[in-house]
Write an enzyme that holds these catalytic residues in place. Structure first.
Site, short mmCIF file in Angstrom:
data_model
loop_
_atom_site.label_atom_id
_atom_site.label_comp_id
_atom_site.label_asym_id
_atom_site.label_seq_id
_atom_site.Cartn_x
_atom_site.Cartn_y
_atom_site.Cartn_z
CE LYS A 1 41.87 -24.83 39.23
NZ LYS A 1 40.44 -24.60 39.68
CE1 TYR B 1 44.08 -20.12 40.27
CE2 TYR B 1 42.50 -21.42 41.51
CZ TYR B 1 42.86 -20.79 40.34
OH TYR B 1 42.04 -20.84 39.26
P1 NDP Z 1 30.75 -25.80 35.74
O1 NDP Z 1 30.10 -26.88 36.51
O2 NDP Z 1 30.19 -24.45 35.83
O3 NDP Z 1 30.81 -26.19 34.19
C1 NDP Z 1 31.29 -27.42 33.74
C2 NDP Z 1 30.63 -27.71 32.38
O4 NDP Z 1 31.15 -28.94 31.93
C3 NDP Z 1 29.12 -27.91 32.46
O5 NDP Z 1 28.42 -26.71 32.34
C4 NDP Z 1 28.86 -28.81 31.27
O6 NDP Z 1 28.81 -28.02 30.09
C5 NDP Z 1 30.16 -29.62 31.16
N1 NDP Z 1 30.03 -31.01 31.65
C6 NDP Z 1 30.24 -32.12 30.90
N2 NDP Z 1 30.07 -33.22 31.63
C7 NDP Z 1 29.70 -32.82 32.86
C8 NDP Z 1 29.37 -33.52 34.05
N3 NDP Z 1 29.40 -34.86 34.12
N4 NDP Z 1 29.04 -32.80 35.13
C9 NDP Z 1 29.02 -31.46 35.09
N5 NDP Z 1 29.33 -30.75 33.99
C10 NDP Z 1 29.68 -31.42 32.88
O7 NDP Z 1 32.30 -25.80 36.17
P2 NDP Z 1 33.35 -24.62 36.04
O8 NDP Z 1 33.13 -23.91 34.78
O9 NDP Z 1 33.37 -23.86 37.29
O10 NDP Z 1 34.73 -25.45 36.00
C11 NDP Z 1 35.14 -26.13 34.83
C12 NDP Z 1 36.65 -26.33 34.88
O11 NDP Z 1 37.28 -25.07 34.92
C13 NDP Z 1 37.15 -27.10 36.09
O12 NDP Z 1 38.23 -27.91 35.72
C14 NDP Z 1 37.65 -26.02 37.02
O13 NDP Z 1 38.70 -26.46 37.86
C15 NDP Z 1 38.15 -24.98 36.04
N6 NDP Z 1 38.06 -23.63 36.59
C16 NDP Z 1 39.15 -22.83 36.49
C17 NDP Z 1 39.13 -21.57 37.00
C18 NDP Z 1 40.32 -20.70 36.87
O14 NDP Z 1 40.32 -19.63 37.47
N7 NDP Z 1 41.32 -21.08 36.07
C19 NDP Z 1 37.95 -21.06 37.71
C20 NDP Z 1 36.82 -21.96 37.69
C21 NDP Z 1 36.90 -23.21 37.15
P3 NDP Z 1 27.73 -28.32 28.96
O15 NDP Z 1 26.40 -28.17 29.65
O16 NDP Z 1 28.01 -27.28 27.96
O17 NDP Z 1 27.98 -29.70 28.45
#
Ligand code: NDP
Length: 408
Positions: free
Chosen positions: A163, A251
């Site tokens: 989401k 949410y």
């Molecule tokens: P993070 O910033 O922690 O992680 C995102 C990952 O995406 C990065 O670590 C990187 O992985 C990759 N990535 C690729 N391109 C980019 C870019 N341009 N900028 C930053 N990161 C990039 O985010 P979250 O894990 O917190 O969130 C990710 C998704 O999950 C979002 O859509 C968020 O809304 C969703 N989410 C859902 C939750 C829920 O409870 N359902 C809770 C938290 C988040 P790599 O280094 O491996 O390429």
């Protein structure tokens, strides 16, 4: 994987000290090997490699277990979702996709992902011929969901997308069309639909346990530390849309819909963006909206990246009130019903929401089960988010059709 269930989290929750369980773990040859490999920290030491491990021993997988490629090894993937695959019977991590080769190697090693199942964003298209991968779990910044969903469908895989589904209803339409063209499933990872308290709340409201519903109030907020769009995608408009509403407020938006079981007929909203604060140079600091439902009920929704942490839902009806606080967290849900009687609910362990969500998607893929949180639900929510922003920008009430599109 750590086989006897003692985890980094268990170490930390146990105060980081030497526990009987941790001593037993360290006595096992498997644990010694993991320590030697640097996967598991020494007794009492938090691991420093940033990889979280399942809180329970991995379950035996069935022969029709669905192989997932996880795209984006960020906070939520590493700390919440990936460890939960161990709690499922029919889902496993078959491949990983990351833009960070060092992290890709480290996490793949920890999860036993073979070298030829480790992909970069550039090599992702090759996943099409990787028979080990049935489904792709997209857990990238929200502004990338639509493009990567399209790529996953082009590769012939099913898609579980985090989401918010995307940042506009037009993107959602394209994702749904791509799913149909590819004849592959699309599910949005709305985990509260699998969380015991929220499920019980839905049931309670469906049988009018608080009488006729009159007012629903909800807020999801926290105060973000100093940052800027170059440093943090969550404050970057291209990747985060308007900000807190798509990330947290969604949410409350969801709860307002699944607890009232109605679509709003009108929305009036306001948003706030302070000047001179790099956190909010591109996104809103807060968004609040008031919804009117056909029954006459009203919902008041607030979300902010600039006020102290809160996550509650209050539903007040003609005979009582349902209070969920916290309502949709990862854990610690509390729920009471006040009215003729005072009931405290222990609906079940919220932790189950993550693996149940995976199980549900697998049931859809393998057995054709109807998806409870399909792309159409994500689309509906983006339509409402768009209506909120239009109302806030125009300073007027927006009237809606029953599918969430704006009238006039
Ligand atoms: P993070 O910033 O922690 O992680 C995102 C990952 O995406 C990065 O670590 C990187 O992985 C990759 N990535 C690729 N391109 C980019 C870019 N341009 N900028 C930053 N990161 C990039 O985010 P979250 O894990 O917190 O969130 C990710 C998704 O999950 C979002 O859509 C968020 O809304 C969703 N989410 C859902 C939750 C829920 O409870 N359902 C809770 C938290 C988040 P790599 O280094 O491996 O390429």
């Amino acid at each position: 994987m750590i086989e006897n269930g003692v985890t980094r989290r268990a170490f930390l929750e146990g105060g980081g000290g030497v526990t009987a369980a941790s001593l037993a773990l360290m006595a096992s040859p498997a644990a010694a090997l993991l320590v030697a490999r640097g996967v598991l920290g020494a007794v009492g030491q938090p691991m420093t490699n940033g990889v979280e491990f399942p809180a329970t021993p991995p379950r035996r997988k069935r022969s029709d277990s669905v192989g997932f490629a996880v795209v984006g090894l960020g906070d939520y993937a590493l700390k919440q979702m990936m460890p939960r695959f161990a709690q499922t019977e029919r889902a496993h991590i078959a491949a990983l996709v990351s833009g960070n080769p060092e992290k890709l190697g480290r996490v793949s090693d920890a999860y036993g992902v073979p070298k030829d199942a480790r992909y970069s964003y550039e090599s992702f298209a090759k996943i099409a011929s990787d028979k080990r991968v049935d489904a792709v779990y997209i857990v990238l910044p929200s502004g990338l969901h639509a493009d990567w969903t399209a790529k996953a469908f082009a590769a012939g895989k099913h898609v579980l997308c985090e989401k918010p589904m995307a940042l506009s209803s037009a993107e959602c339409d394209r994702m749904i069309a791509a799913s149909r063209r590819a004849n592959r499933k699309l599910m949005i990872a709305y985990r509260s639909h699998f969380e015991p308290h929220n499920l019980e709340a839905m049931e309670l409201m469906a049988r009018n346990a608080a009488g006729q519903l009159r007012v629903l109030r909800t807020e999801q907020s926290y105060r973000m530390g100093p940052t800027s769009p170059d440093d943090n995608w969550r404050v970057n408009r291209a990747l985060a849309g308007g900000g807190p509403l798509e990330d947290l407020g969604i949410y409350g938006l969801q709860a307002a819909l699944y607890l009232t079981r109605q679509m709003p007929e009108s929305i009036s909203a306001t948003s706030f963006r302070p000047t001179g604060d790099p956190r909010f140079s591109e996104i809103f600091a807060s968004v609040t909206s008031q919804w009117r439902f056909p029954s006459g009920a009203v919902a008041q929704l607030a979300t902010s990246y600039d006020s102290s942490g809160i996550n509650f839902v209050h539903v007040r009806g003609t005979t009582g009130a349902l209070i969920m606080d916290p309502a949709t967290n990862y854990s610690g849900q509390k729920m009471t019903l006040d009215g003729n009687e005072h009931r405290v609910f222990k609906s079940g362990d919220p932790d189950i929401q993550f693996s149940r969500q995976l199980d549900h998607f697998v049931d859809a893929i393998r057995d054709g089960a109807r998806i409870r949180t399909p792309g159409e639900m994500g689309l509906r929510d983006l339509r409402l988010i768009e209506a909120i922003y239009v109302s806030a920008a125009a300073g007027r009430t927006v009237k809606l059709n029953s599918d969430g599109t704006m009238r006039g």
